[in-house]
Scaffold this motif. Structure first.
Motif, PDB file in Angstrom:
ATOM      1  N   TYR A   1      33.777  46.810  41.277  1.00 49.59           N
ATOM      2  CA  TYR A   1      34.529  46.673  40.027  1.00 49.59           C
ATOM      3  C   TYR A   1      36.033  46.594  40.309  1.00 49.59           C
ATOM      4  N   TYR A   2      36.544  47.548  41.064  1.00 45.20           N
ATOM      5  CA  TYR A   2      37.991  47.574  41.313  1.00 45.20           C
ATOM      6  C   TYR A   2      38.440  46.420  42.210  1.00 45.20           C
TER       7      TYR A   2
ATOM      8  N   VAL B   1      38.809  43.650  39.740  1.00 45.19           N
ATOM      9  CA  VAL B   1      40.008  43.869  38.911  1.00 45.19           C
ATOM     10  C   VAL B   1      41.265  43.537  39.694  1.00 45.19           C
TER      11      VAL B   1
ATOM     12  N   ARG C   1      41.666  39.866  39.754  1.00 46.01           N
ATOM     13  CA  ARG C   1      42.116  39.326  38.476  1.00 46.01           C
ATOM     14  C   ARG C   1      43.606  39.565  38.263  1.00 46.01           C
ATOM     15  N   TYR C   2      44.099  40.728  38.670  1.00 47.24           N
ATOM     16  CA  TYR C   2      45.538  40.987  38.564  1.00 47.24           C
ATOM     17  C   TYR C   2      46.333  40.056  39.482  1.00 47.24           C
TER      18      TYR C   2
ATOM     19  N   ALA D   1      34.429  42.018  35.085  1.00 51.19           N
ATOM     20  CA  ALA D   1      34.980  43.347  34.843  1.00 51.19           C
ATOM     21  C   ALA D   1      36.107  43.278  33.831  1.00 51.19           C
ATOM     22  N   ARG D   2      36.210  44.318  33.027  1.00 50.43           N
ATOM     23  CA  ARG D   2      37.327  44.422  32.085  1.00 50.43           C
ATOM     24  C   ARG D   2      38.559  44.911  32.820  1.00 50.43           C
ATOM     25  N   THR D   3      39.684  44.353  32.461  1.00 51.33           N
ATOM     26  CA  THR D   3      40.927  44.695  33.165  1.00 51.33           C
ATOM     27  C   THR D   3      41.775  45.700  32.404  1.00 51.33           C
TER      28      THR D   3
ATOM     29  N   ILE E   1      42.525  49.046  31.815  1.00 52.62           N
ATOM     30  CA  ILE E   1      42.274  50.356  32.399  1.00 52.62           C
ATOM     31  C   ILE E   1      42.878  51.424  31.490  1.00 52.62           C
TER      32      ILE E   1
END
Length: 244
Positions: A79-80, A83, A86-87, A160-162, A164
């Motif tokens: 997941y991370y 993320v 994506r960032y 994954a949702r970003t 946080i």
């Protein structure tokens, strides 16, 4: 136990055969026998085997808990990682937008004669390079989505949702694991129960070296008729000792 026996000729010196043939004055007879044997003590082998099975069950439970933790760790890691990709992709898009703005400004400056054509080509080259990096980041994010899906046990990509949640300013630290010296750790519990199981296996194997005590009871009927009569019984405690 039910049997039908025909002894045949009886020798004069054969006391055992003579007694069989003399039952109810006939050479053929029926025998019905019911017996029960109950072990009282088997050198502690049965108790050790039971304890070994219990420890093995507890060890397998801790092994399952270890697998669960590994799966959770794999899902969180995937997941991370996605993320982070994506960032990086978002930051690369912002960089390209800024380079394009610089290209527009450079075009105006070039038209006014304040910069050369080489300066404009440099910015265009930077934009092309940034777009290549963005394409690689897009492919990386797609791969990470498949990795996350496989870690979760599905054969399709998972995005994954970003967003946080905010981190607590003063997070609490759990010191229980330090106080009990990590005695509740599944890996340590699995090793402990496996060791206890091995010890009980040794006790079970050594139990055959000790004498065994058992209770035995017998009830029998013996006669020449089809439904035997002449009942007899006995009960007692036996002892067996291993020699080799």
């Amino acid at each position: 136990l039910f049997s039908f026996m025909t002894p045949g000729p009886v020798a004069k010196n054969s006391g055992l055969a003579a007694s069989k043939a003399s039952v109810a004055g006939a050479s053929d007879y029926f025998l019905a026998d019911i017996f029960l044997t109950q072990a009282l003590y088997k050198g502690g082998r049965y108790a050790a085997q039971l304890n070994s099975a219990k420890f093995e069950l507890e060890a397998e439970k801790q092994k399952l808990e270890t697998v669960k933790r590994q799966v959770r760790l794999a899902v969180k890691t995937a997941y991370y990682e996605q993320v982070r990709g994506r960032y990086a992709e978002r930051a690369q898009k912002e960089l390209i937008e800024k380079l394009k703005e610089q290209l527009q400004i450079s075009a105006l400056l070039y038209n006014s004669g304040k910069i050369s054509n080489l300066d404009v080509l440099k910015i265009q080259t930077q934009i092309a390079s940034a777009e290549d990096i963005l394409s690689s980041l897009n492919n990386l994010v797609n791969i990470k989505s498949f990795v996350l899906g496989q870690a979760m046990g599905v054969n399709e990509p998972v995005n994954a949702r970003t967003d946080i949640p905010e981190i607590q300013e003063y997070p609490r630290t759990n010191n229980k694991c330090f106080e009990d010296n990590f005695s509740g750790n599944p890996e340590m519990l699995y090793a402990k129960y496996s060791l206890d199981k091995t010890r009980e296996n040794v006790n079970a194997a050594s139990g055959d070296l000790y004498p065994s005590v058992f209770l035995k009871a017998d009830y029998n009927l013996e006669d020449s008729r089809f439904f035997p009569g002449n009942p007899g019984w006995y009960a007692g405690v036996g002892l067996s000792m291993p020699l080799f």
